[in-house]
Design a protein around this motif. Sequence first.
Motif, short mmCIF file in Angstrom:
data_model
loop_
_atom_site.label_atom_id
_atom_site.label_comp_id
_atom_site.label_asym_id
_atom_site.label_seq_id
_atom_site.Cartn_x
_atom_site.Cartn_y
_atom_site.Cartn_z
N TYR A 145 0.83 -1.20 0.00
CA TYR A 145 0.00 0.00 0.00
C TYR A 145 0.87 1.26 0.00
O TYR A 145 1.98 1.27 0.53
N SER A 146 0.39 2.34 -0.60
CA SER A 146 1.20 3.55 -0.78
C SER A 146 1.26 4.45 0.45
O SER A 146 2.12 5.31 0.54
N TRP A 147 0.34 4.33 1.39
CA TRP A 147 0.30 5.09 2.64
C TRP A 147 0.46 6.59 2.42
O TRP A 147 1.44 7.21 2.88
N PRO A 148 -0.50 7.23 1.77
CA PRO A 148 -0.41 8.69 1.56
C PRO A 148 -0.40 9.47 2.86
O PRO A 148 0.13 10.58 2.92
N GLY A 149 -0.97 8.90 3.94
CA GLY A 149 -0.94 9.56 5.24
C GLY A 149 0.22 9.14 6.11
O GLY A 149 0.30 9.52 7.29
N ASN A 150 1.12 8.31 5.56
CA ASN A 150 2.35 7.90 6.22
C ASN A 150 2.11 7.16 7.53
O ASN A 150 1.10 6.47 7.67
N VAL A 151 3.02 7.29 8.49
CA VAL A 151 2.95 6.50 9.72
C VAL A 151 1.67 6.79 10.48
O VAL A 151 1.07 5.90 11.09
N ARG A 152 1.22 8.03 10.45
CA ARG A 152 -0.02 8.37 11.16
C ARG A 152 -1.20 7.60 10.59
O ARG A 152 -2.07 7.13 11.33
N GLU A 153 -1.25 7.44 9.27
CA GLU A 153 -2.34 6.68 8.66
C GLU A 153 -2.26 5.22 9.07
O GLU A 153 -3.29 4.59 9.40
N LEU A 154 -1.06 4.66 9.06
CA LEU A 154 -0.87 3.27 9.49
C LEU A 154 -1.33 3.09 10.94
O LEU A 154 -2.06 2.14 11.26
N GLN A 155 -0.95 4.00 11.80
CA GLN A 155 -1.34 3.91 13.21
C GLN A 155 -2.85 3.99 13.37
O GLN A 155 -3.45 3.19 14.11
N ASN A 156 -3.49 4.92 12.67
CA ASN A 156 -4.94 5.08 12.80
C ASN A 156 -5.70 3.86 12.27
O ASN A 156 -6.68 3.41 12.86
N LEU A 157 -5.24 3.31 11.14
CA LEU A 157 -5.92 2.16 10.56
C LEU A 157 -5.75 0.92 11.44
O LEU A 157 -6.68 0.12 11.57
N ILE A 158 -4.58 0.78 12.05
CA ILE A 158 -4.38 -0.37 12.93
C ILE A 158 -5.22 -0.23 14.20
O ILE A 158 -5.80 -1.21 14.69
N GLU A 159 -5.35 0.98 14.71
CA GLU A 159 -6.23 1.19 15.87
C GLU A 159 -7.66 0.78 15.53
O GLU A 159 -8.34 0.10 16.31
N ARG A 160 -8.12 1.18 14.33
CA ARG A 160 -9.47 0.81 13.88
C ARG A 160 -9.60 -0.70 13.75
O ARG A 160 -10.61 -1.29 14.15
N ALA A 161 -8.54 -1.34 13.21
CA ALA A 161 -8.58 -2.80 13.02
C ALA A 161 -8.63 -3.52 14.35
O ALA A 161 -9.35 -4.52 14.51
N VAL A 162 -7.87 -3.05 15.33
CA VAL A 162 -7.87 -3.69 16.65
C VAL A 162 -9.25 -3.56 17.30
O VAL A 162 -9.75 -4.50 17.93
N ILE A 163 -9.89 -2.42 17.13
CA ILE A 163 -11.24 -2.23 17.66
C ILE A 163 -12.19 -3.28 17.07
O ILE A 163 -13.05 -3.84 17.75
N ARG A 164 -12.04 -3.56 15.77
CA ARG A 164 -12.94 -4.47 15.06
C ARG A 164 -12.53 -5.93 15.18
O ARG A 164 -13.26 -6.81 14.74
N SER A 165 -11.37 -6.19 15.73
CA SER A 165 -10.86 -7.57 15.79
C SER A 165 -11.58 -8.35 16.88
O SER A 165 -11.88 -7.83 17.96
N ASN A 166 -11.82 -9.62 16.59
CA ASN A 166 -12.47 -10.52 17.54
C ASN A 166 -11.73 -11.84 17.59
O ASN A 166 -11.17 -12.29 16.59
N ASN A 167 -11.71 -12.45 18.78
CA ASN A 167 -11.16 -13.79 18.97
C ASN A 167 -9.71 -13.89 18.50
O ASN A 167 -9.29 -14.92 17.95
N GLY A 168 -8.95 -12.82 18.67
CA GLY A 168 -7.53 -12.86 18.33
C GLY A 168 -7.23 -12.74 16.86
O GLY A 168 -6.07 -12.84 16.45
N VAL A 169 -8.27 -12.51 16.03
CA VAL A 169 -8.07 -12.41 14.58
C VAL A 169 -7.97 -10.94 14.18
O VAL A 169 -8.89 -10.15 14.46
N PHE A 170 -6.88 -10.57 13.53
CA PHE A 170 -6.65 -9.18 13.13
C PHE A 170 -7.38 -8.91 11.81
O PHE A 170 -7.16 -9.61 10.82
N ALA A 171 -8.24 -7.88 11.80
CA ALA A 171 -9.01 -7.54 10.60
C ALA A 171 -8.26 -6.53 9.75
O ALA A 171 -7.74 -5.54 10.27
N ASN A 172 -8.20 -6.77 8.45
CA ASN A 172 -7.49 -5.87 7.54
C ASN A 172 -8.29 -4.57 7.38
O ASN A 172 -9.43 -4.59 6.95
#
Length: 339
Positions: free
Chosen positions: A233-260
């Motif tokens: 992925y090109s990450w136009p928002g750089n590290v901040r975008e990666l951090q925000n998207l991973i925070e969102r993914a962790v919120i949505r993750s269930n049963n130890g499965v990481f959601a893309n």
Amino acid sequence: MEGVNTVRSPGEGRHENGFDEIIGNSPALEFVLAEVERVAPTDSTVLVLGETGTGKELIARGIHNISARCGRPFVKLNCSAIPFDLLESELFGHEKGAFTGAIAQKIGRFEMADTGTLFLDEIGDLPLALQPKLLRVLQEQEFERLGSGRTHRINVRLVAATHRDLAEMVARKEFRSDLYYRLNVFPVVLPPLRERREDIPQLASHFVEMFARRMGKRIDRIPQDILDAFVSYSWPGNVRELQNLIERAVIRSNNGVFANPLPGKNPVTGTLSQDTFTDSTRALILRALSRTGWVVGGPGGAAARLGMKRTTLIAKMKKLGISRPVRKDDMVAAAASSI
């Protein structure tokens, strides 16, 4: 964490250098940190340049932490976040009654940072009307609060940052040339995340662990296909975008499965569709090959730009059916040789 290959853990070997919050060990990042280590022991003004989300404040803090001013104040101000009519007071302070609403004396950021470091973020947004006053402080290390004729002497080291092209702003008369040259004593240019892709798995692991701990969740691993998608992925928002998207993914993750969390994900499985992933990978490789003149190996080749081994890139090219286009001159030469 499975699916993540790291050369060293986040912050390993950097705590004593003041870089413990800076994650990664790519050549591009290591070059920046080497530059920081050169300039930090001095009192020279540093201009940190880079796209939004590349971590300019972390670099400013790193400069302060390994300087002789460590332990003294580190004060920051975002020039784009303060209204124009309040910015001068924020920088230099004011006396009681200096203007309507000034009901008490206020200490400005320069005074707060005395003997320490002042970090002015988004310096390109500083209004032209305030630039001469900032220039004077940098040159003379003195200023007056609004509403006061008393001159205050200070000892402040300035680190400024911007995502703008200040040289172009000077050419357009949007930024004072004398202030630009006073700020641009030692520029430090931060690479965008797409130019340090080999750091992405380590950054992703760090953010997943951080947010999972905060939310009391367990994430067993980041699947390799998701890591591959992150790297592609090109990450136009750089590290901040990666951090925000991973925070969102962790919120949505269930049963130890990481959601893309990437755009283009399958709404049912939460992972990128194969077509989307393949197209993204092909476009990324073609862009790198185009920029390197189709040179695959070597320090300036496409493999180095993409943060992968030469053999790995060749294998991916074969799998995706990518081959160097035949040039017109080669076609003419081949036709001539067959006559």
